[in-house]
Scaffold this motif. Structure first.
Motif, mmCIF file in Angstrom:
data_model
loop_
_atom_site.group_PDB
_atom_site.id
_atom_site.type_symbol
_atom_site.label_atom_id
_atom_site.label_comp_id
_atom_site.label_asym_id
_atom_site.label_seq_id
_atom_site.Cartn_x
_atom_site.Cartn_y
_atom_site.Cartn_z
ATOM 1 N N PRO A 1 0.859 -1.193 0.000
ATOM 2 C CA PRO A 1 0.000 0.000 0.000
ATOM 3 C C PRO A 1 0.889 1.234 0.000
ATOM 4 C CG PRO A 1 0.107 -0.965 2.189
ATOM 5 C CD PRO A 1 0.796 -1.924 1.274
ATOM 6 N N PRO A 2 0.512 2.281 -0.708
ATOM 7 C CA PRO A 2 1.378 3.465 -0.783
ATOM 8 C C PRO A 2 1.514 4.206 0.537
ATOM 9 C CG PRO A 2 -0.699 3.854 -1.915
ATOM 10 C CD PRO A 2 -0.667 2.408 -1.573
ATOM 11 N N SER A 3 0.536 4.086 1.412
ATOM 12 C CA SER A 3 0.613 4.837 2.657
ATOM 13 C C SER A 3 -0.059 4.090 3.802
ATOM 14 C CB SER A 3 -0.036 6.206 2.493
ATOM 15 O OG SER A 3 -1.412 6.069 2.196
ATOM 16 N N ALA A 4 0.356 4.448 5.013
ATOM 17 C CA ALA A 4 -0.235 3.946 6.246
ATOM 18 C C ALA A 4 -0.012 5.008 7.311
ATOM 19 C CB ALA A 4 0.391 2.625 6.661
ATOM 20 N N SER A 5 -0.844 5.027 8.309
ATOM 21 C CA SER A 5 -0.676 6.034 9.351
ATOM 22 C C SER A 5 -1.215 5.534 10.676
ATOM 23 C CB SER A 5 -1.381 7.338 8.949
ATOM 24 O OG SER A 5 -2.777 7.111 8.816
#
Lengths: 111, 120
Positions: free
Chosen positions: A7-11
């Protein structure tokens, strides 16, 4: 287009647990070890996890890796502000003459 | 403390050949496998190829006809030559050490990287 899919991003907020997935195929993850790298802004990647779940000396045990079939995951528990970075999975691929492949990377943001 | 240092031109013209060298200190290139990896601006990582001090190499299938690697044990360094450059070769180029002596071991020590821009 990367061979391994991330996935391109996580937070997450400080203290939370964040998980990053890495999906491949039988020629790479399915048949070989998965490794993870952390890349802080403006720096070279750093080996974070090797052979699916092993941590090099100095890597906090907040970081853990796992693998199942043709997928792998990196988990960061007790998220800290200094964990904000790019994370890449990598594995040897047996296809063609054999070569290393990487995931496209996941940018982790600490909210 | 093992350190790797890349050196080479920062700017190369299209169609020309890029030559980079990775100088190793604190370890012998005879004892490990070594790789080149690049990262295009804002993009992910791409493995270019590996080399042993014996001269045995393997390159990424997409670069096999353009990339050549060599090693010099007397200078404890190894090199990359990449021919027929295009703008798509613009990237930060890293040299790295494999954790062990196997091509299947991951990259545990990295150089700081050198930015190469392909432009006329």
């Amino acid at each position: 287009q990367s061979v391994l899919t991330q996935p391109p991003s996580a937070s997450g907020t400080p203290g939370q647990r964040v998980t990053i997935s890495c999906s491949g195929s039988s020629s790479n993850i399915g048949n070989n070890y998965v490794n993870w790298f952390q890349q802080l802004p403006g720096t070279a990647p750093k080996l974070l996890i090797y052979r699916n779940d092993q941590r090099p000396s100095g890597v906090p045990d907040r970081f853990s890796g796992s693998k199942s079939g043709t997928s792998a995951s990196l988990a960061i528990s007790g998220l800290r502000s200094e964990d904000e970075a790019g994370y890449y999975c990598a594995a040897w691929d047996d296809s063609v003459s054999g070569h290393w492949v990487f995931g496209g990377g996941t940018k982790v943001t600490v909210l | 403390q093992v350190q790797l240092q890349e050196s080479g031109p920062g700017l190369v013209k299209p169609s020309e050949t890029l030559s980079l060298t990775c100088t190793v200190s604190g370890d012998s290139i005879r004892s490990h496998c070594w790789s080149w990896i690049r990262q295009s601006p804002g993009k992910g990582l791409e493995w270019i190829g590996y080399i042993y001090s014996t001269g045995s190499t393997n390159e990424h299938p997409s670069l096999k006809n353009r990339a050549t690697m060599s090693a010099d044990t007397s200078k404890n360094h190894f090199s990359l030559r990449l021919r027929s450059l295009t703008a798509a070769d613009t990237a930060v180029y890293y040299c790295s050490r494999h954790l062990g002596s196997s091509i299947y071991d991951p990259f545990d020590i990295w150089g700081r990287g050198t930015m190469v821009t392909v432009s006329s």
